[in-house]
Enzyme design. Sequence first.
Site, PDB file in Angstrom:
ATOM      1  N   ARG A 122       0.770  -0.782   0.018  1.00 22.10           N
ATOM      2  CA  ARG A 122      -0.113  -0.055  -0.151  1.00 22.10           C
ATOM      3  C   ARG A 122       0.810   1.338   0.223  1.00 22.10           C
ATOM      4  NH1 ARG A 122      -3.103   2.137   4.317  1.00 22.10           N
ATOM      5  NH2 ARG A 122      -5.011   3.207   3.526  1.00 22.10           N
ATOM      6  N   HIS A 178       0.262   4.924  -2.814  1.00 18.68           N
ATOM      7  CA  HIS A 178      -0.144   5.734  -1.977  1.00 18.68           C
ATOM      8  C   HIS A 178       1.189   6.551  -2.333  1.00 18.68           C
ATOM      9  CE1 HIS A 178      -3.486   5.371   0.669  1.00 18.68           C
ATOM     10  NE2 HIS A 178      -3.040   4.411   0.351  1.00 18.68           N
ATOM     11  N   VAL A 213       0.803   9.867  -6.209  1.00 18.99           N
ATOM     12  CA  VAL A 213       0.919  11.386  -5.531  1.00 18.99           C
ATOM     13  C   VAL A 213       2.647  12.239  -5.901  1.00 18.99           C
ATOM     14  CG1 VAL A 213       0.972  13.212  -3.282  1.00 18.99           C
ATOM     15  CG2 VAL A 213      -0.483  11.403  -4.019  1.00 18.99           C
ATOM     16  N   ASN A 230      -4.072   9.196   4.105  1.00 18.44           N
ATOM     17  CA  ASN A 230      -2.663   7.963   4.799  1.00 18.44           C
ATOM     18  C   ASN A 230      -2.795   8.212   6.729  1.00 18.44           C
ATOM     19  OD1 ASN A 230      -1.646   8.051   2.056  1.00 18.44           O
ATOM     20  ND2 ASN A 230      -0.158   9.866   1.969  1.00 18.44           N
ATOM     21  N   PRO A 281      -7.441   7.916  -4.148  1.00 23.35           N
ATOM     22  CA  PRO A 281      -8.477   6.948  -4.015  1.00 23.35           C
ATOM     23  C   PRO A 281      -9.863   7.526  -3.156  1.00 23.35           C
ATOM     24  CG  PRO A 281      -7.299   5.815  -5.589  1.00 23.35           C
ATOM     25  CD  PRO A 281      -6.281   6.985  -4.657  1.00 23.35           C
ATOM     26  N   HIS A 304      -5.809  -5.793  -2.811  1.00 24.10           N
ATOM     27  CA  HIS A 304      -7.358  -5.706  -1.677  1.00 24.10           C
ATOM     28  C   HIS A 304      -7.002  -7.701  -1.267  1.00 24.10           C
ATOM     29  CE1 HIS A 304      -8.526  -1.766  -1.441  1.00 24.10           C
ATOM     30  NE2 HIS A 304      -7.673  -1.466  -1.517  1.00 24.10           N
ATOM     31  N   THR A 305      -6.649  -8.289  -1.719  1.00 22.19           N
ATOM     32  CA  THR A 305      -6.686  -9.758  -1.624  1.00 22.19           C
ATOM     33  C   THR A 305      -6.077  -9.912  -0.114  1.00 22.19           C
ATOM     34  OG1 THR A 305      -5.881 -12.352  -2.488  1.00 22.19           O
ATOM     35  CG2 THR A 305      -4.615 -10.613  -3.671  1.00 22.19           C
ATOM     36  N   THR A 360      -9.273 -15.503   2.695  1.00 24.49           N
ATOM     37  CA  THR A 360      -7.866 -15.964   2.336  1.00 24.49           C
ATOM     38  C   THR A 360      -7.715 -14.751   2.594  1.00 24.49           C
ATOM     39  OG1 THR A 360      -7.913 -15.839   0.050  1.00 24.49           O
ATOM     40  CG2 THR A 360      -7.869 -18.191   0.961  1.00 24.49           C
TER      41      THR A 360
END
Length: 287
Positions: A26, A30, A34, A59, A127, A157-158, A212
């Site tokens: 992540r 992020h 930017v 953040n 987003p 996002h798994t 999972t």
Amino acid sequence: MAEEIVKKVLTAAVARDQSIAASLLRLHFHDCFVQGCDGSVLLDPQNGFPATEKQAVPNFSLRGYNVVDAVKQALEQACPETVSCADILAIAARDAVSLSGGGTWPVETGRKDGVISLRTEAEDLLPPTNENSEELTQRFLDVGLTQDEMITLSGAHTIGRAHCVSFSQRLYNFSPEFDTDPNLDAAYAGKLKQACPRNFDPRTVVPLDPVTPSQFDNRYYSNLVNNMGLMISDQTLHSDMLTQFSSQSNAEDENMWQFKFANAMVRMGAINVKAEGEIRKNCRLRN
């Protein structure tokens, strides 16, 4: 030796805390959205400079800075002022995926670290969790990525977790007609309400993938088919006809999705790369 050093530090960090893998992935997202992939998300607030990306609302929940510090320290001992913090984030994101059971890819290196980090930009460009697929597509187009790459990269996002605040609007007072979002599986909604009651603790987190949660697989997309996407920005990929076909394809063919994910990560890692800049000695501070 640089990539071996990163892998060694990350392997130890993930062994201590499996959830840190998603946090490092992540961080790279992020960072790149930017000012491009320039390590600007890592800069601490500093007197004489505007508020930084770290201080932006999206953040607040970022983690993994201490792991980046440990990687940087190890690299500075081996080869001082050679590997940028931006490159560390790109390599760490790749290794975070492979250490969670996902694929791997060659990481292009040579990024320079930026010196500009603005809270206002992060709040404008990252987003939110309640955007629909059309809005998400536009955000990715704005940084040079396609709609299919948006759908593909959303599969990150798994793994990972989300705070109740990022999806609670789907559980309570959703609309005048429905208290709970009708696009959310009823049994899943019930479990989420147990974890996040109306007066939830703001520190509470739940897995993004309830099936999972620590495995980097395509279960995220299968969950969308079953109306078990956690956030609005997840479920919209299946409920919107514009993005449903690609989302469904990812649910049906894991190897294809893993291949596309690797390619999309290479493309994302090249967003607005700085040819001019510095190689920070400390990732939290400008030189």
